[in-house]
Design an enzyme around this catalytic site. Structure first.
Site, PDB file in Angstrom:
ATOM      1  N   GLU A 102       0.823  -1.205   0.000  1.00 57.29           N
ATOM      2  CA  GLU A 102       0.000   0.000   0.000  1.00 57.29           C
ATOM      3  C   GLU A 102       0.859   1.259   0.000  1.00 57.29           C
ATOM      4  O   GLU A 102       0.529   2.251  -0.663  1.00 57.29           O
ATOM      5  CB  GLU A 102      -0.956   0.000   1.200  1.00 57.29           C
ATOM      6  N   TYR A 139      -6.390   6.089   4.631  1.00 60.93           N
ATOM      7  CA  TYR A 139      -6.511   5.092   3.564  1.00 60.93           C
ATOM      8  C   TYR A 139      -5.677   3.854   3.857  1.00 60.93           C
ATOM      9  O   TYR A 139      -6.179   2.722   3.779  1.00 60.93           O
ATOM     10  CB  TYR A 139      -6.092   5.672   2.202  1.00 60.93           C
ATOM     11  N   ASP A 188      -9.386   5.941  -1.701  1.00 59.13           N
ATOM     12  CA  ASP A 188      -8.338   6.565  -2.514  1.00 59.13           C
ATOM     13  C   ASP A 188      -8.998   7.246  -3.718  1.00 59.13           C
ATOM     14  O   ASP A 188     -10.228   7.349  -3.792  1.00 59.13           O
ATOM     15  CB  ASP A 188      -7.294   5.539  -2.947  1.00 59.13           C
TER      16      ASP A 188
END
Length: 351
Positions: free
Chosen positions: A39, A122, A140
């Site tokens: 991520e 996020y 996102d």
């Protein structure tokens, strides 16, 4: 979307994901550390670019302990070319916190995981939903684009306060039995079908529930105000080589843009100074000759800044002790150091 269609929406979305999802290496694990790495790498970087970096990174640092105590210069070298190097530093700092404060177990709740260095809303939601199957939002740009069309949300997605609107929407819609699949499905839908321009609405698994599609307005959303123009800065970069064939190289400050990375001397071009004179004064060298006055010319674009680079190759002689964090090194030695992409371009044209 009317509330009574929420169940159908999430079912169609997750079913589509199970059949059409992209085969990505981080989707073959439920290890929160590995998902965390993916991520962070995916922030502001294309998936195709990330894949080889992710594989090499986890081969080098397979466990959270391996990354926590890795030498920073080694870490930056592993990250070299991905850009946004503060991501790597923050990732290591966050991982170290997990080792020292949480007995090497990544927290499984938003309160604790959000305290870790570099973990925003996020990233927290992505780790919690994908690794721990917690029904947490992970919003996102892809998710905002999809939901702005599905729910006909007209708030400006460039405004930070708008994110909460989409977080609340995900909280309403999320599949509590398969939250990781749901969040990843929204991301994949935005990347593959509900694209910024020319969305492929006829292939969309949830078009029946999409208000913008039904009103013929899919190409008008999301609403996004234009960015402020980026600042341009001109630099003269010197590939300065001494009599022994070694090049002048310096380490950037430990704070700010490209912190702790190595570079060839960069002199900002302005009306009040001559670049060659500044090089000689600032680095305690004297230019004894020119090899190539037009070695390379290019631009490097950051999110907020554009560097316009003119590079020349010169011969120099050291006159006094070099300043702190400045060295003469061979090209072989320089290639072992972490360098930003614009410096790698220069390095690659040197023999």
């Amino acid at each position: 979307m009317k509330y009574q269609y929420t169940k159908e929406f999430r079912h169609n979305l997750v079913e589509w994901f199970n059949h059409e999802k992209r085969d990505l290496p981080w989707r073959h694990t439920s290890d929160p550390y590995k998902i965390w790495v993916s991520e962070v790498m995916l922030q502001q970087t294309r998936v195709d670019t990330v894949i080889p970096y992710y594989n090499r990174f986890l081969e080098k640092y397979p466990t959270i302990h391996d990354l926590a105590y890795a030498p920073q210069e080694e870490l930056l070298k592993m990250w070299e070319g991905l850009g946004y190097y503060s991501r790597a530093r923050n990732l290591q700092a966050g991982v170290k916190e997990v080792v020292e404060k949480y007995n090497s177990v990544v927290p499984d709740n938003r309160h604790d995981i959000s305290k870790l260095k570099g973990v925003g809303p996020y990233t927290a939601g992505a780790i919690l939903s994908i690794a721990y199957q917690k029904p947490e939002h992970a919003v996102d740009g892809n998710v905002m684009r999809v939901l702005s069309r599905v729910l006909h949300i007209e708030e400006d997605i460039a405004q930070p306060k708008t994110r909460r609107v989409f977080e609340e929407a995900v909280e309403m819609l999320i599949d509590e039995q398969h939250p990781g699949d749901f969040n990843q499905a929204l991301m994949d839908l935005g990347a593959m079908i509900c694209t910024p321009t020319s969305p492929k609405c006829l292939l969309c698994p949830v078009r029946d529930y999409c208000i913008a599609f039904n009103e013929g307005k899919a190409d008008q959303l999301p609403v996004k105000s234009k960015k402020v123009k980026t600042k341009k800065v001109q630099f003269k970069v010197f590939a300065a080589v001494d009599e022994e064939g070694r090049y002048l190289i310096e380490k950037r400050p430990s704070e700010g843009l490209l912190a702790d990375m190595w570079q060839f001397p960069m002199i900002e071009i302005n009306e009040n100074s001559l670049s060659e004179e500044t090089l000689q004064q600032n680095y305690n060298v004297e230019i004894s000759g020119y090899i190539d006055k037009e070695l390379l010319e290019f631009k490097h674009i950051f999110s907020h800044l554009t560097w316009e680079m003119e590079c020349m190759q010169v011969k120099v002689v050291q006159k006094m002790d070099l300043p702190e964090n400045v060295l003469f090194l061979t090209l072989e030695q320089i290639r072992t150091l972490p360098m930003p992409v614009p410096m790698l371009k220069i390095l690659n044209v040197l023999n």
